[in-house]
Design an enzyme around this catalytic site. Structure first.
Site, PDB file in Angstrom:
ATOM      1  N   LEU A  36      -3.356  17.067  63.450  1.00  0.00           N
ATOM      2  CA  LEU A  36      -4.032  15.929  62.812  1.00  0.00           C
ATOM      3  C   LEU A  36      -5.524  16.193  62.659  1.00  0.00           C
ATOM      4  O   LEU A  36      -6.123  15.888  61.616  1.00  0.00           O
ATOM      5  CB  LEU A  36      -3.802  14.652  63.631  1.00  0.00           C
ATOM      6  CG  LEU A  36      -4.460  13.390  63.073  1.00  0.00           C
ATOM      7  CD1 LEU A  36      -3.856  13.000  61.727  1.00  0.00           C
ATOM      8  CD2 LEU A  36      -4.330  12.226  64.064  1.00  0.00           C
ATOM      9  N   ARG A  65      -6.824  20.621  75.751  1.00  0.00           N
ATOM     10  CA  ARG A  65      -6.529  21.486  76.892  1.00  0.00           C
ATOM     11  C   ARG A  65      -6.739  22.963  76.564  1.00  0.00           C
ATOM     12  O   ARG A  65      -6.981  23.770  77.455  1.00  0.00           O
ATOM     13  CB  ARG A  65      -5.089  21.237  77.350  1.00  0.00           C
ATOM     14  CG  ARG A  65      -4.915  19.883  78.030  1.00  0.00           C
ATOM     15  CD  ARG A  65      -3.491  19.585  78.408  1.00  0.00           C
ATOM     16  NE  ARG A  65      -2.648  19.298  77.258  1.00  0.00           N
ATOM     17  CZ  ARG A  65      -1.533  18.580  77.310  1.00  0.00           C
ATOM     18  NH1 ARG A  65      -1.137  18.082  78.467  1.00  0.00           N
ATOM     19  NH2 ARG A  65      -0.816  18.358  76.235  1.00  0.00           N
ATOM     20  N   HIS A 245       4.063   1.376  58.709  1.00  0.00           N
ATOM     21  CA  HIS A 245       3.770   1.463  57.272  1.00  0.00           C
ATOM     22  C   HIS A 245       4.545   0.440  56.444  1.00  0.00           C
ATOM     23  O   HIS A 245       3.976  -0.298  55.638  1.00  0.00           O
ATOM     24  CB  HIS A 245       4.117   2.853  56.728  1.00  0.00           C
ATOM     25  CG  HIS A 245       3.431   3.986  57.410  1.00  0.00           C
ATOM     26  ND1 HIS A 245       2.206   3.854  58.033  1.00  0.00           N
ATOM     27  CD2 HIS A 245       3.782   5.288  57.549  1.00  0.00           C
ATOM     28  CE1 HIS A 245       1.857   5.034  58.533  1.00  0.00           C
ATOM     29  NE2 HIS A 245       2.788   5.905  58.257  1.00  0.00           N
TER      30      HIS A 245
END
Length: 496
Positions: A36, A65, A245
Site C-alpha cells: 500500500l 519491521r 465500499h
C-alpha cells in the site's frame, strides 16, 4: 461559476485547485515496506508535493519491521528526488514498547526540524497489528493531540471484533483524531453523486419510490486474488467489499440531503440511511443473497485457474469471491424499491457503476410498440473506468412511423474537463492532514454495517454445506443463481 480559487475553468492538474497546506506536518507510515505504501501512499504524497500543496517543512517517516536505511527506503519509490529528501525510515517492532521509545526519539528530532507537532500516524498494516501499535503509541505519549491516526479496512472481522477495535481506538484517541479510510469515498466520481443529486432539482424530485423502479450497483473486477490470497482467505468478498465500499456507495445514492456538506451533517445522514436497511431474513437467506466462487475459465483471452487452485488458497476453501444481494430500505423515500448489489472477482471486465432504473410508461400510444417493450429511462453513474454519467431515454427513430429507440446522453469527465482526476488517496491524505473528517467513516458507520452483515456471516459459518458458494466459470458474470435472484422479480442485470 468560479471555484474557490476564483477560476472558471479547472487547470490541467486539478490538484492545483486543492487548498495548500500552510502548517508544517509529519506523517509516520507503519507498514512502510508494504504494498500500500509503495503503490498508493508515497505516490499520493509525491503528487501533492509536485502540485505545490505541501508546505516547505514536512517529513515522511517510514516505519516497519524490515531492516533498511534511508537510502534503501527512498530507492523503493519512483518519486521526485526533492520530495524523497523529506523521507526517512526506522525499523520498528510493533509489539515492543522499547522500540517505540526509539521511534519517539526519532520523531522528536524530526519535529524540532519542522517546528511543528502536527502528526499523522498511518496504519498501513494487517488489522491484527492495529491494537499493539495503538497501545504502544499511547505508552510513549505519541497519541496526544494534535496527533491523528488513520486506519484501513477491514475494520474488524465481525461486529464483536469491530467493537473491540473501536474500544481500543477510543481508549487512546478521541473521535476527532481517528480517520477510518474508505478510499472509495475519495473518488471524484463518487463525490459527484452528491452534486448530481443535490444541485439539480429536476433529478432530486424524481429520486424516490414514485418514479424509481429499482437500483443496481455493480463492482466487478477481472483479476483474481493475485498476491492477496492469505488476506482473502481470512476475509472473503462480503467483508472485503460490501461492508465498506458497497454500502457507502448505496448510502450516497439513497441518503437524504444533509443541511450542509460538513463532516457531521453529512455523516449523520449517511448513517441514518444505513440504519434504514431492512435486516436479511436468515431463515430464507438464499432468496436474498447469492454466494459464488470462481472456477477455471478464460478472462481477456487468457486461461486462468480456479480460486481453489490459486497459490495460498486451501484446496477445499469455501471463501466467496462473488456476492449478489437484494435489499430494501424501509423509509418513506425508498419503501418498496429493491436495490440489487453485486460484486465479484474474475468477471469479464473491471467496472463499477450505479444504475437508477425508472419505472416504465404505464401505456404506449405508439401502434405496434407495447409499453413493456420500451426500455425504461435509466441514470447511470460510471465510477470506473471512463468515469461519467449517462441518461438513457427514448427518441423517435428517423423513419416513417413513430418508432421509439433508446439512446444514451453521456457525460465523461475526461472528454468535458480534459483533466486528470486526482487519485482517491491524494484527496483523502490531504483531508487527514487538514483534519477534515467529512469523507471518513465514524464508529456508528461501521457498527451499523456490521449489524446488517453479521447475521449473514454467522449463517454461512454455522451451515457451510447449505451455504457453500456456487462455482462460476472465470470470465462470466457470476453463477446462474445471481441472474435468478433478479429475474424472479421480473427484472434483469444490465449488460455491461
Amino acid at each position: 461559476m468560479k471555484c474557490s480559487l476564483g477560476l472558471e475553468k479547472c487547470p490541467d492538474d486539478t490538484l492545483r485547485c486543492f487548498p495548500k497546506i500552510e502548517q508544517p506536518f509529519g506523517i509516520v507510515i507503519f507498514g512502510a515496506s508494504g504494498d500500500l505504501t509503495k503503490r498508493k501512499l508515497i505516490p499520493a504524497l509525491n503528487r501533492l508535493f509536485e502540485a505545490g500543496i505541501l508546505p516547505e517543512r514536512f517529513f515522511v517517516l517510514g516505519a516497519a519491521r524490515t531492516k533498511m536505511d534511508d537510502k534503501k527506503f527512498r530507492s523503493r519509490f519512483d518519486a521526485n528526488p526533492d520530495f524523497l529528501e523529506h523521507c526517512s525510515y526506522i525499523s520498528v517492532d510493533y509489539q515492543d514498547p522499547e522500540s517505540f521509545k526509539q521511534l519517539k526519539n526519532t520523531i522528536e528530532t524530526l519535529i524540532k526540524r519542522i517546528d511543528s507537532s502536527n502528526l499523522v500516524f498511518y496504519l498501513a498494516v494487517p488489522p491484527d497489528l492495529y491494537i499493539p501499535i495503538l497501545e504502544n503509541l499511547s505508552k510513549t505519549g505519541l497519541n496526544e493531540k494534535p496527533a491523528r491516526v488513520v486506519i484501513e479496512k477491514p475494520f474488524g472481522k465481525d461486529l464483536e471484533s469491530a467493537r473491540r477495535l473501536e474500544d481500543t481506538l477510543q481508549k487512546y484517541f478521541q473521535e476527532d483524531q481517528i480517520f477510518r479510510i474508505d478510499h472509495y469515498l475519495g473518488k471524484e466520481t463518487v463525490q459527484n453523486i452528491l452534486v448530481f443529486r443535490f444541485a439539480n432539482f429536476i433529478f432530486e424530485e424524481i429520486w424516490n419510490n414514485k418514479f424509481v423502479d429499482h437500483v443496481q450497483i455493480t463492482m466487478a473486477e477481472d483479476i483474481g486474488v493475485e498476491h492477496r490470497a492469505g488476506y482473502f482467505e481470512n476475509v472473503g468478498l462480503l467483508r472485503d467489499i460490501f461492508q465498506n465500499h458497497m454500502l457507502q456507495i448505496l448510502a450516497l445514492i439513497a441518503m437524504e440531503p444533509p443541511s450542509s456538506f460538513n463532516g457531521e451533517n453529512f455523516r449523520n445522514e449517511r448513517v441514518k440511511l444505513l440504519r434504514s436497511i431492512r435486516p436479511f431474513p436468515v431463515e430464507e437467506l438464499e432468496s436474498w443473497i447469492v454466494r459464488g466462487q470462481y472456477g477455471r475459465g478464460v478472462v481477456n483471452g487468457k486461461e486462468v485457474p480456479a480460486y481453489r487452485e490459486e497459490p495460498g488458497v486451501a484446496k477445499d476453501s469455501n471463501v466467496e469471491t462473488f456476492v449478489a444481494m437484494k435489499l430494501f430500505i424501509d423509509n418513506w423515500r425508498w419503501s418498496g424499491v429493491p436495490f440489487y448489489l453485486r460484486s465479484g472477482k474474475r468477471l469479464p471486465k473491471k467496472i463499477t457503476e450505479v444504475a437508477v432504473v425508472f419505472k416504465k410508461i404505464p401505456h404506449s400510444i405508439f401502434a405496434g410498440v407495447p409499453s413493456d417493450e420500451l426500455e425504461p429511462n435509466t441514470i447511470v453513474f460510471t465510477l470506473q473506468p471512463n468515469e461519467g454519467i449517462s441518461l438513457e431515454f427514448q427518441v423517435k427513430r428517423p423513419c416513417p412511423g413513430m418508432f421509439p429507440q433508446l439512446l444514451s446522453m453521456d457525460f465523461r469527465y475526461e472528454d468535458y474537463f480534459g483533466v486528470k482526476l486526482p487519485d482517491a488517496y491524494e484527496r483523502l491524505l490531504l483531508d487527514v492532514i487538514l483534519g477534515d473528517p467529512t469523507l471518513f467513516m465514524r464508529r456508528d458507520d461501521l457498527e451499523v454495517s456490521w449489524e446488517l452483515l453479521d447475521p449473514v456471516l454467522k449463517a454461512w459459518e454455522n451451515d457451510p454445506v447449505r451455504f457453500s458458494p456456487y462455482v462460476y466459470p472465470a470470465g462470466t458474470w457470476g453463477p446462474r443463481e445471481a441472474d435468478l435472484l433478479i429475474e424472479r422479480d421480473g427484472r434483469k442485470w444490465r449488460k455491461l
